[in-house]
Design a protein around this motif. Structure first.
Motif, mmCIF file in Angstrom:
data_model
loop_
_atom_site.group_PDB
_atom_site.id
_atom_site.type_symbol
_atom_site.label_atom_id
_atom_site.label_comp_id
_atom_site.label_asym_id
_atom_site.label_seq_id
_atom_site.Cartn_x
_atom_site.Cartn_y
_atom_site.Cartn_z
ATOM 1 N N LEU A 1 0.845 -1.183 0.114
ATOM 2 C CA LEU A 1 -0.213 0.122 0.067
ATOM 3 C C LEU A 1 0.904 1.124 -0.019
ATOM 4 N N VAL A 2 1.921 1.322 0.854
ATOM 5 C CA VAL A 2 2.967 2.172 0.735
ATOM 6 C C VAL A 2 3.541 2.616 -0.579
ATOM 7 N N VAL A 3 4.016 1.499 -1.331
ATOM 8 C CA VAL A 3 4.393 1.807 -2.535
ATOM 9 C C VAL A 3 3.581 2.184 -3.629
ATOM 10 N N ALA A 4 2.305 1.512 -3.534
ATOM 11 C CA ALA A 4 1.103 1.887 -4.390
ATOM 12 C C ALA A 4 0.861 3.479 -4.323
ATOM 13 N N LEU A 5 0.881 3.768 -3.102
ATOM 14 C CA LEU A 5 0.291 5.356 -2.930
ATOM 15 C C LEU A 5 1.339 6.010 -3.350
ATOM 16 N N GLY A 6 2.560 5.807 -3.140
ATOM 17 C CA GLY A 6 3.879 6.906 -3.635
ATOM 18 C C GLY A 6 3.655 6.691 -5.188
ATOM 19 N N GLY A 7 3.453 5.576 -5.740
ATOM 20 C CA GLY A 7 3.383 5.563 -7.180
ATOM 21 C C GLY A 7 2.413 6.286 -7.658
ATOM 22 N N LEU A 8 1.055 6.239 -7.320
ATOM 23 C CA LEU A 8 -0.180 6.747 -7.710
ATOM 24 C C LEU A 8 0.091 8.338 -7.553
ATOM 25 N N ALA A 9 0.556 8.721 -6.510
ATOM 26 C CA ALA A 9 0.873 10.078 -6.544
ATOM 27 C C ALA A 9 1.773 10.590 -7.473
ATOM 28 N N TYR A 10 2.598 9.730 -7.789
ATOM 29 C CA TYR A 10 3.754 10.487 -8.776
ATOM 30 C C TYR A 10 3.074 10.262 -10.342
ATOM 31 N N LEU A 11 2.224 9.390 -10.511
ATOM 32 C CA LEU A 11 1.513 9.238 -11.628
ATOM 33 C C LEU A 11 0.549 9.855 -11.944
ATOM 34 N N ARG A 12 -0.377 10.301 -10.785
ATOM 35 C CA ARG A 12 -1.718 10.704 -11.251
ATOM 36 C C ARG A 12 -1.894 12.018 -10.002
ATOM 37 N N ASN A 13 -2.948 12.555 -10.153
ATOM 38 C CA ASN A 13 -3.451 13.567 -8.997
ATOM 39 C C ASN A 13 -4.566 12.807 -8.129
#
Length: 400
Positions: free
Chosen positions: A80-92
């Motif tokens: 979940l930590v990795v996914a949130l970081g990735g989504l924050a980088y990829l999208r708003n």
């Protein structure tokens, strides 16, 4: 923590998890539909779908197979930590997922320290990814950084409060469980003690009544058999005593299994009359001289029975052990109760070395009614048994 307290905490987490599970699955579905149908095709779209899919799969495995509650929850939180970081980088549009999954750090962290660590990692990952995407701008500071910090702070306080409440509930559950176990052990101990007391009471009553009667019958039967040829009249008298003792034993047995008279009720007649009949029978059966001074007084049934049993036990000991020629019995009214003294001129014994059931039974019987027993004896000097019993107010007035 006891098993009951642990199960209470687990039940809380399970109930909370089920509530948030429905919300999470709805959000996962909405985000997946949004990413697949609304966004334009591209690498960022597929990467976002991949990250969301990783969260969904790890969450589904955790929810479906919770056999290892230590490793798997932490694996899911790491994903979940990795996914949130990735989504924050990829999208708003990662904020909705961050908000809804915020309680998961407290649900799956198991301890406040682990929950705070994973929450801090998720916050740092999303902020760092946002900085990489947008740069350090005023808009980032005012809209993303401040709002994220506020949400995380409020979520952290709520999580710590929830952990405190659950901890207190678990402690209360533990204390309640210990109290129930203690009460169960106490009730069991009371039950065992009650059964032991009842067995002791029955043993004492049987010893004081039936056993003494059977012992008297044996002695009389032996004496009657020995004197059949030389003293037929004496043997006939002893046979009549055997018959009378057997009838009394039968009556005592019926009384033991029947409903005894209520404690404290004043019995008809005086204790002196009861003791007189016992002493006359003893003198007739043994041929010993009995000197009796019995005051005519009334007492309650329990006291009357206790004095009678003390007299019977003392006379039985004289018959079996004392080798006496004279027995003295004095029943007198004292300012603090009634006093019964039984003496003999037999061989005596060492009181400290006595291990028989009779004396101990007399002491306990008198102690249950607030009385006391004193036994004085020495080898060659006879024996003195002194019983002092308090009288109830009703019996005391009748006696006065």
């Amino acid at each position: 923590m006891t098993a009951s307290a642990g199960s209470t905490a687990d039940a809380f987490w399970t109930t909370t998890l089920r509530r948030w599970n429905a919300v999470c699955w709805v959000l996962f579905a909405v985000m997946a539909v949004g990413l697949a149908a609304i966004d334009r095709p591209g690498g960022s779209k597929y990467a976002a779908l991949l990250l969301l899919g990783a969260v969904v799969v790890s969450y589904a495995v955790l929810y479906r197979f919770p056999a290892n509650p230590v490793v798997r929850p932490h694996v899911y939180l790491s994903v979940l930590v990795v996914a949130l970081g990735g989504l924050a980088y990829l999208r708003n549009n990662y904020a909705a997922l961050f908000m809804v999954t915020l309680p998961h750090y407290w649900l799956f962290g198991r301890t406040p320290r682990a929950s705070v660590v994973f929450l801090g990692l998720a916050t740092a990952a999303t902020l760092a990814a946002s900085v990489l995407r947008h740069g350090w701008t005023v808009e980032f500071f005012t809209e993303i950084l401040v709002s994220t910090v506020l949400v995380v702070a409020v979520g952290g306080l709520i999580g710590l409060w929830a952990h405190s409440v659950v901890g207190q509930s678990a402690e209360r559950a533990r204390l309640i469980t210990e109290l129930e176990e203690t009460q169960a052990r106490l009730a069991e101990a009371h039950q065992r003690q009650g059964a032991a007391d009842e067995r002791e009471r029955l043993a004492r009553d049987i010893h004081d009544t039936l056993a003494q009667g059977f012992a008297s019958i044996i002695v009389l039967a032996e004496a009657a058999r020995a004197g059949l040829g030389s003293e037929p009249a004496r043997s006939a008298q002893q046979l009549r005593s055997i018959e009378s003792t057997a009838r009394e034993n039968l009556a005592e047995a019926r009384e033991l299994v029947g409903s005894p008279q209520r404690p404290g009720q004043v019995a008809a007649g005086s204790v002196a009359q009861t003791l007189r009949r016992t002493l006359d029978r003893f003198a007739e059966d043994t041929g010993l001289t009995v000197d009796a001074e019995l005051a005519d007084l009334e007492c309650d049934q329990q006291t009357r029975i206790a004095l009678l049993r003390c007299t019977q036990e003392s006379l039985a000991n004289v018959r079996k052990h004392a080798r006496a020629s004279t027995v003295g019995v004095v029943l007198a009214r004292q300012p603090d109760g009634v006093e019964l003294e039984i003496t003999d001129d037999g061989g005596g014994f060492v009181v400290a070395e006595s291990s028989g059931f009779g004396l101990d039974g007399m002491r306990k019987r008198l102690a249950e009614l607030g009385g006391r027993l004193t036994v004085t004896s020495s080898v060659g000097d006879g024996t003195r048994v002194l019983a002092l019993m308090p009288l109830t107010a009703e019996a005391g007035e009748a006696s006065a």
